[in-house]
Scaffold this motif. Structure first.
Motif, short mmCIF file in Angstrom:
data_model
loop_
_atom_site.label_atom_id
_atom_site.label_comp_id
_atom_site.label_asym_id
_atom_site.label_seq_id
_atom_site.Cartn_x
_atom_site.Cartn_y
_atom_site.Cartn_z
N THR A 80 0.73 -1.14 0.04
CA THR A 80 0.02 0.09 0.01
C THR A 80 0.91 1.28 -0.05
O THR A 80 2.00 1.10 0.33
CB THR A 80 -0.88 -0.15 1.19
N HIS A 81 0.33 2.16 -0.42
CA HIS A 81 1.06 3.78 -0.44
C HIS A 81 0.33 4.78 0.31
O HIS A 81 -0.52 5.17 0.37
CB HIS A 81 0.93 4.14 -1.89
N ALA A 82 0.90 4.91 1.63
CA ALA A 82 0.42 5.75 2.52
C ALA A 82 0.19 7.11 2.11
O ALA A 82 -0.67 7.70 2.33
CB ALA A 82 1.25 5.85 3.95
N CYS A 83 1.09 7.55 1.31
CA CYS A 83 1.14 8.82 0.78
C CYS A 83 0.16 9.14 -0.47
O CYS A 83 -0.06 10.18 -1.00
CB CYS A 83 2.58 9.38 0.25
N ALA A 117 2.44 16.17 6.15
CA ALA A 117 2.81 14.79 6.65
C ALA A 117 2.09 14.33 8.03
O ALA A 117 1.67 13.35 8.22
CB ALA A 117 4.16 14.19 6.43
N LYS A 118 2.32 15.37 9.02
CA LYS A 118 2.02 15.24 10.45
C LYS A 118 0.75 15.30 10.67
O LYS A 118 0.10 14.61 11.30
CB LYS A 118 2.85 16.22 11.22
N ARG A 119 -0.01 16.22 9.41
CA ARG A 119 -1.44 16.30 9.51
C ARG A 119 -2.38 15.09 9.23
O ARG A 119 -3.32 14.59 9.49
CB ARG A 119 -1.96 17.41 9.18
N ALA A 120 -1.77 14.37 8.01
CA ALA A 120 -2.46 13.46 7.18
C ALA A 120 -2.08 11.92 7.65
O ALA A 120 -2.98 11.35 7.57
CB ALA A 120 -1.99 13.65 5.67
N TYR A 121 -0.77 11.85 7.90
CA TYR A 121 -0.18 10.25 8.32
C TYR A 121 -1.06 9.83 9.46
O TYR A 121 -1.36 8.50 9.28
CB TYR A 121 0.99 10.06 8.19
N ALA A 146 9.13 13.17 5.70
CA ALA A 146 7.90 12.85 5.83
C ALA A 146 7.88 11.15 6.16
O ALA A 146 6.82 10.83 6.96
CB ALA A 146 7.07 13.14 4.55
N THR A 147 8.65 10.55 5.61
CA THR A 147 8.47 9.00 5.89
C THR A 147 9.03 8.79 7.09
O THR A 147 8.38 7.69 7.76
CB THR A 147 9.57 8.44 4.69
N LYS A 148 9.87 9.49 7.92
CA LYS A 148 10.18 9.17 9.21
C LYS A 148 8.88 9.55 9.91
O LYS A 148 8.69 8.76 10.97
CB LYS A 148 11.37 10.38 9.59
N VAL A 149 8.12 10.40 9.76
CA VAL A 149 6.79 10.60 10.42
C VAL A 149 6.11 9.59 10.31
O VAL A 149 5.36 9.29 11.38
CB VAL A 149 6.32 11.96 9.83
N LEU A 153 4.68 7.03 13.43
CA LEU A 153 3.26 6.99 13.54
C LEU A 153 3.09 5.49 13.71
O LEU A 153 2.18 4.97 14.50
CB LEU A 153 2.37 7.68 12.60
N VAL A 154 3.53 4.95 12.97
CA VAL A 154 3.17 3.26 12.64
C VAL A 154 3.65 2.76 13.92
O VAL A 154 3.13 1.56 14.75
CB VAL A 154 3.70 2.49 11.37
#
Length: 507
Positions: A80-83, A117-121, A146-149, A153-154
């Protein structure tokens, strides 16, 4: 203190077989591992079985499932593509390459803004977890921060997962492309280091893993793939994920760019096909490629919702299985338009039925399994000690995928693709307890699609163990084909509830 679950359990066994156990007892350690399992325990014998395993009732937390509830292994999303989640349901009138240019790349480019990223992920991860996905292979964007974010979160959510940053340095828009091979590799190594240094769970279990993510061959120069291959060879435990043979135009472009006979050969040339490689789609794979993929031990993420939505075609899953290729399911958000693996189960079933209908002649197949032409079903009515399926092995090509096979692909098959079959995918002593607590109680879920458990309406007398077993099988099928997140009461990873309708995190 151990937690002991008592009640109906669905337990995958193989591509052709699963157990439906109406009175199962599972003991889960404080560390979240399965200490022991007893398949059939009458309620009057509970204390006796606990005593036989060295426990008094006061030593455990006992959870008895209500009628209309059952446990099953957690769902595994292998792609899956989180972004891309903000793009769900948009652009389906286009095919892959045009869809990427017009919709997907602009959506992903927004993640250059770490604030976005911090708002969406957080919304992305919560939706995927609550859909019943206990293990997920995530693509981030090409942006390191963004991928670190996403990874953080995961990790905080407690989901078992692989997170990777896309590598892409050609055939991409000017505002969404990596400027050099060096930056692509350096940021990838930085993400790997960041993920590996995140704190482990209290019990020492590593739930989050980095994964090398060359987006697809078209987006990577030979120099970049060479360097990524070197990174992979220096770390055999590092998983790899990419796309393969999704769309006919894509396949032809790959062969032209790399001067190879096939898409799979392009990856193999750079040492990117191995046992922990996850290849998304595989719609247009030739049989020679299937042989090569099986030889390398790589797995395929079957993403039928996306393949229908973007008019890519139907992956020949049965033929992949007959060639010995590992296969799991993937949502491929946002090519797929649902965060739930249940949608993939449903569309995988439809795709297999369409292939069966279209099948005319299998004589050219090179696989050794052979093919049955006596039936298009792929599922027999065999039943013994709670077992369902009993389809002879090696008979999947151009056959409908049975319930047993669909369940397997969504759980243990996905675990195999991720090389986690020794930890998850089924309930066995020593494995992690990654599970869903599912309810098909009609007044409980609010899902109008499920004709669920309602004794006031449907009560019959003289229920036997055999009919209880059959009821459980029906509950499973209703959940797989009509269920959604409203039917998932708990999402459990490593023994800990991390999502579901009954999950209420401390604020």
């Amino acid at each position: 203190m151990c937690t002991v679950y008592y009640g109906p359990v669905i337990n995958p066994q193989s591509l052709t077989d699963y157990l439906a156990l109406p009175q199962c007892l599972i003991c889960v350690s404080p560390q979240g591992n399965i200490e022991w399992l007893v398949e059939d325990v009458e309620s009057t014998k509970l204390n006796d079985v606990l005593s036989q395993n060295g426990y008094a009732p006061s030593d455990i937390t006992l959870i008895c499932l209500d009628d209309g509830e059952f446990l099953m292994p957690g769902l595994v999303d292998t792609h899956t593509h989180a972004c891309q989640v903000p793009n769900l349901g948009v652009g389906g009138e286009l095919e892959l390459l045009q869809w990427l240019d017009n919709y997907t790349f602009p959506t992903e480019a927004r993640f250059k803004d770490v604030g976005y990223a911090k708002r969406a992920y957080p919304h992305v991860v919560r939706r995927i977890v609550n859909s019943g996905t206990t293990t997920c292979c995530y693509y981030g964007s090409l942006h390191l921060e963004a991928t670190k974010v996403l990874a953080s979160l995961v990790h905080t959510a407690g989901q078992r997962a692989f997170v990777g940053k896309c590598n892409m340095n050609r055939n991409c828009p000017p505002n969404y492309i990596e400027p050099s091979v060096k930056e692509s590799v350096d940021t990838t190594l930085a993400l790997i280091k960041y993920i590996e240094e995140l704190p482990k769970a209290v019990d020492g279990e590593t739930l989050l893993h980095p994964i090398l993510t060359p987006r697809f061959a078209i987006s990577c120069t030979e120099e970049l793939l060479t360097r990524l291959g070197e990174v992979a060879q220096s770390n055999p435990e590092l998983a790899i994920q990419t796309h393969i043979s999704e769309n006919k135009s894509e396949v032809e472009l790959v062969k032209s760019l790399f001067k190879t006979n096939s898409y799979a050969e392009a990856y193999d040339k750079f040492h990117l096909l191995r046992n922990n490689t996850v290849l998304a789609h595989g719609v247009q794979l030739t049989e020679d490629e299937m042989v090569l993929i099986a030889k390398r031990g790589s797995g395929v993420a079957h993403c039928p919702t996306s393949n229908f939505y973007l008019s890519s075609g139907m992956a020949r899953v049965g033929m992949l299985l007959d060639h010995g290729v590992k296969v799991g399911l993937g949502t491929d958000l946002a090519g797929g338009y649902s965060p739930s693996i249940l949608a993939e189960i449903q569309h995988a079933s439809i795709a297999s039925k369409m292939l069966a209908i279209q099948a005319v002649d299998n004589k050219k197949c090179k696989c050794n399994g052979g093919h049955s032409e006596s039936s298009l079903s792929g599922e027999e009515d065999g039943h013994s000690r709670g077992r369902h399926g009993h389809k002879p092995p090696g008979r999947f090509t151009n056959q409908k995928l049975s319930i047993a096979t669909l369940l397997y692909l969504a759980t243990l098959g996905g675990a195999e693709v991720c090389c986690l079959q020794d930890r998850i995918g089924s309930f066995e002593q020593g494995k992690a307890f990654d599970a869903l607590l599912v309810s098909v109680r009609e007044g409980d879920t609010g899902n109008p699609a499920v004709w669920g458990y309602n004794p006031d309406r449907d009560l019959t007398h003289g229920v036997t163990a055999q009919s209880a077993d059959n009821n459980l099988v029906e509950w499973l099928e209703r959940f797989l084909f009509c269920g959604d997140d409203r039917n998932i009461k708990k999402v459990i990873v490593q023994g800990r509830t991390i999502g579901g309708r009954d999950y209420h995190p401390l604020r």
